[in-house]
Design a protein around this motif. Structure first.
Motif, PDB file in Angstrom:
ATOM      1  N   LEU A 198      24.193  26.135  21.580  1.00 33.12           N
ATOM      2  CA  LEU A 198      23.772  26.845  22.786  1.00 33.12           C
ATOM      3  C   LEU A 198      23.354  25.879  23.886  1.00 33.12           C
ATOM      4  O   LEU A 198      23.632  26.107  25.075  1.00 33.12           O
ATOM      5  CB  LEU A 198      22.632  27.806  22.456  1.00 33.12           C
ATOM      6  N   ARG A 199      22.681  24.787  23.511  1.00 29.70           N
ATOM      7  CA  ARG A 199      22.306  23.767  24.506  1.00 29.70           C
ATOM      8  C   ARG A 199      23.538  23.170  25.171  1.00 29.70           C
ATOM      9  O   ARG A 199      23.576  22.967  26.391  1.00 29.70           O
ATOM     10  CB  ARG A 199      21.498  22.643  23.842  1.00 29.70           C
ATOM     11  N   LEU A 200      24.572  22.900  24.371  1.00 32.33           N
ATOM     12  CA  LEU A 200      25.798  22.329  24.915  1.00 32.33           C
ATOM     13  C   LEU A 200      26.487  23.308  25.850  1.00 32.33           C
ATOM     14  O   LEU A 200      26.995  22.921  26.916  1.00 32.33           O
ATOM     15  CB  LEU A 200      26.737  21.936  23.770  1.00 32.33           C
ATOM     16  N   LEU A 201      26.526  24.567  25.466  1.00 23.55           N
ATOM     17  CA  LEU A 201      27.152  25.585  26.323  1.00 23.55           C
ATOM     18  C   LEU A 201      26.444  25.668  27.673  1.00 23.55           C
ATOM     19  O   LEU A 201      27.094  25.746  28.729  1.00 23.55           O
ATOM     20  CB  LEU A 201      27.120  26.953  25.634  1.00 23.55           C
ATOM     21  N   ASP A 202      25.133  25.656  27.654  1.00 26.91           N
ATOM     22  CA  ASP A 202      24.371  25.731  28.911  1.00 26.91           C
ATOM     23  C   ASP A 202      24.606  24.498  29.770  1.00 26.91           C
ATOM     24  O   ASP A 202      24.770  24.595  30.988  1.00 26.91           O
ATOM     25  CB  ASP A 202      22.882  25.889  28.614  1.00 26.91           C
ATOM     26  N   PHE A 203      24.611  23.331  29.145  1.00 29.63           N
ATOM     27  CA  PHE A 203      24.774  22.097  29.911  1.00 29.63           C
ATOM     28  C   PHE A 203      26.096  22.069  30.663  1.00 29.63           C
ATOM     29  O   PHE A 203      26.161  21.590  31.803  1.00 29.63           O
ATOM     30  CB  PHE A 203      24.689  20.893  28.977  1.00 29.63           C
ATOM     31  N   SER A 204      27.152  22.583  30.065  1.00 28.62           N
ATOM     32  CA  SER A 204      28.489  22.463  30.654  1.00 28.62           C
ATOM     33  C   SER A 204      28.835  23.572  31.634  1.00 28.62           C
ATOM     34  O   SER A 204      29.891  23.510  32.276  1.00 28.62           O
ATOM     35  CB  SER A 204      29.548  22.414  29.539  1.00 28.62           C
ATOM     36  N   LYS A 205      27.991  24.567  31.783  1.00 27.39           N
ATOM     37  CA  LYS A 205      28.317  25.666  32.703  1.00 27.39           C
ATOM     38  C   LYS A 205      28.525  25.215  34.141  1.00 27.39           C
ATOM     39  O   LYS A 205      29.370  25.776  34.850  1.00 27.39           O
ATOM     40  CB  LYS A 205      27.250  26.757  32.613  1.00 27.39           C
ATOM     41  N   ARG A 257      18.168  14.461  25.005  1.00 29.09           N
ATOM     42  CA  ARG A 257      17.130  15.480  25.177  1.00 29.09           C
ATOM     43  C   ARG A 257      16.427  15.383  26.525  1.00 29.09           C
ATOM     44  O   ARG A 257      15.594  16.231  26.844  1.00 29.09           O
ATOM     45  CB  ARG A 257      16.126  15.380  24.023  1.00 29.09           C
ATOM     46  N   LYS A 258      16.758  14.371  27.302  1.00 25.40           N
ATOM     47  CA  LYS A 258      16.182  14.247  28.649  1.00 25.40           C
ATOM     48  C   LYS A 258      17.077  14.891  29.701  1.00 25.40           C
ATOM     49  O   LYS A 258      16.619  15.663  30.543  1.00 25.40           O
ATOM     50  CB  LYS A 258      15.958  12.778  28.984  1.00 25.40           C
ATOM     51  N   LYS A 259      18.375  14.573  29.647  1.00 20.09           N
ATOM     52  CA  LYS A 259      19.286  15.044  30.683  1.00 20.09           C
ATOM     53  C   LYS A 259      20.214  16.153  30.217  1.00 20.09           C
ATOM     54  O   LYS A 259      20.870  16.801  31.027  1.00 20.09           O
ATOM     55  CB  LYS A 259      20.123  13.867  31.205  1.00 20.09           C
ATOM     56  N   GLY A 260      20.280  16.378  28.906  1.00 13.67           N
ATOM     57  CA  GLY A 260      21.132  17.429  28.376  1.00 13.67           C
ATOM     58  C   GLY A 260      22.463  16.906  27.889  1.00 13.67           C
ATOM     59  O   GLY A 260      22.891  15.799  28.218  1.00 13.67           O
ATOM     60  N   GLY A 261      23.146  17.736  27.100  1.00 14.73           N
ATOM     61  CA  GLY A 261      24.441  17.372  26.571  1.00 14.73           C
ATOM     62  C   GLY A 261      24.356  16.251  25.553  1.00 14.73           C
ATOM     63  O   GLY A 261      23.281  15.910  25.042  1.00 14.73           O
TER      64      GLY A 261
END
Length: 422
Positions: free
Chosen positions: A30-37, A369-373
């Motif tokens: 879910l974190r990856l999906l949000d980051f790439s939107k 965990r700081k910038k995402g992805g």
């Protein structure tokens, strides 16, 4: 119909059976999906930089668009908000501005941004991902996906499949002339993945046979004879091109030498193909399992922690000595997917050990965990690098790594999700 393989052999102590681990996988996905939107552009999708922002001036990327469409279509099926509109956007782009309206097929970017004849070539690698995206979107019920699937399957089969050779051709000029004098393991590897998806979605077993024929040539013939190290580059007469791209060792798709990440990627694809064939009629060549084990063993021996710092490196030469010691994220993702697949298939403890070890490396070095992805690439000493893969453009490999352990080996992603939730 249940998967006809002994997944129940997975020990109760395995991470694959632990509810906390399965929730952790879902959370990371879910974190990856949000980051790439934010990769959505007016036309299709584009590459994100390290901060998760669209790269200034970058045109829409057709490979990324296909991969994002595939991922967000499946995420939409799982009930993740915001994903269906992104899948719809991807389908519309693939049916619209990213397609060659004159000759059919797809370019790597929107036609008006392509300047040279070389840029306007049509590549099997890309078309395999368009077919995969269309199949997943079709299962997800995305508007326009059925028409895209029909078009993509026809173009891919008509222009790229070589019935005589049992593999996919590599590339053509825009008008389908000037076939490239090259046969590549990489594009055929991703073609195996797409073939299995089409076979499931279209209920067309011929695509599984094509996957098997391609795997038999590249793996059961060439790789098995080479100690399960996969030669990547050949000409159209099947002469090995061992010096291919010697001056471009960090090429992102066709680097010099061999790629241990591909050894392990082929490994889990063979196990999925075995499962798909068993699911079809109860029969599959035994060599699919034997070769999958050999590929994983060689890939990890050749590529893992060659300098003692963990992780799977990018490329080796034909003596299995390191060439590019940088560690792409996708190599780690494919290694853990292969370990999970072998664990499901055999129940053997060493694959559980590898699965945990690879996730530990990814968790401590690649999950940002700081910038995402995920950090897309590390150097030999595990510092962030962008020699091969700048920014954070890729969602496909990392996200699939969070979903693969949760699913059976067969059927393919979209069909499996539809059956599990149906």
């Amino acid at each position: 119909m249940a998967e006809m393989l002994p997944s129940l052999m997975v020990p109760t102590s395995s991470w694959l059976r632990r509810s906390v681990h399965r929730r952790w996988l879902d959370h990371q996905g879910l974190r990856l999906l949000d980051f790439s939107k934010p990769s959505r552009m007016k036309l299709g999708f584009g590459p994100l930089d390290e901060e998760g922002m669209l790269t200034p001036g970058a045109p829409p990327d057709t490979i990324l668009t296909a991969r994002m469409t595939h991922v967000y279509a499946i995420a939409a099926m799982r009930g993740v908000p915001g994903c269906l509109p992104l899948a719809e956007h991807g389908v519309a782009a693939l049916r619209g501005g990213l397609k060659d309206k004159l000759h059919g097929g797809w370019f790597t970017a929107s036609p008006e941004t392509l300047k040279t004849i070389q840029e306007k070539r049509k590549e099997n690698y890309l078309h395999a991902f368009v077919a995969l995206a269309a199949s997943s979107a079709h299962v997800a019920g995305v508007a326009g996906a059925s028409a895209l699937l029909k078009d993509a399957a026809h173009i891919w089969e008509t222009h790229f499949w070589s019935e005589e050779e049992g593999v996919f051709r590599e590339s053509f000029a825009a008008d389908w002339s000037d076939e490239e004098n090259y046969r590549g393991a990489n594009s055929n590897m991703h073609s195996v993945e797409a073939c299995m998806a089409l076979a499931d979605v279209l209920d067309a077993p011929i695509w599984r046979i094509r996957a098997l024929r391609s795997a038999e040539r590249f793996i059961h013939h060439f790789a098995r004879e080479n100690g399960y190290a996969v030669p990547e580059h050949f000409d159209r007469n099947w002469k090995r091109l061992d010096d291919f791209n010697h001056d471009r060792p960090t090429d992102d798709l066709r680097p010099f030498g061999m790629t241990p990440g591909h050894f392990v990627e082929w490994s889990h694809l063979l196990l999925k193909l075995e499962a798909a064939l068993l699911r079809q009629d109860g029969h599959a060549p035994f060599w699919l399992l034997t070769d999958a084990i050999g590929l994983f063993n060689t890939g990890m021996k050749a590529g893992w922690s060659r300098n003692g710092t963990g992780g799977l490196l990018y490329t080796v030469d034909f003596q299995l000595e390191p060439v590019v010691q940088n560690k792409p994220h996708w190599c780690q993702a494919e290694a853990l997917t292969a370990a999970a697949a072998l664990l499901k298939r055999t129940g053997q403890a060493p694959y559980e050990t590898w699965y945990r070890k690879i996730w530990d490396f990814i968790d401590l070095h690649m999950i940002d965990r700081k910038k995402g992805g995920w950090i897309q690439e590390l150097d030999a000493d595990n510092h962030q690098s962008e020699v091969v893969y700048p920014g954070k453009a890729d969602l496909y490999h990392a996200w699939q790594a969070t979903l693969n352990p949760l699913l059976p080996l067969s059927p393919s992603f979209a069909t499996a999700i539809s059956e599990l939730d149906g």
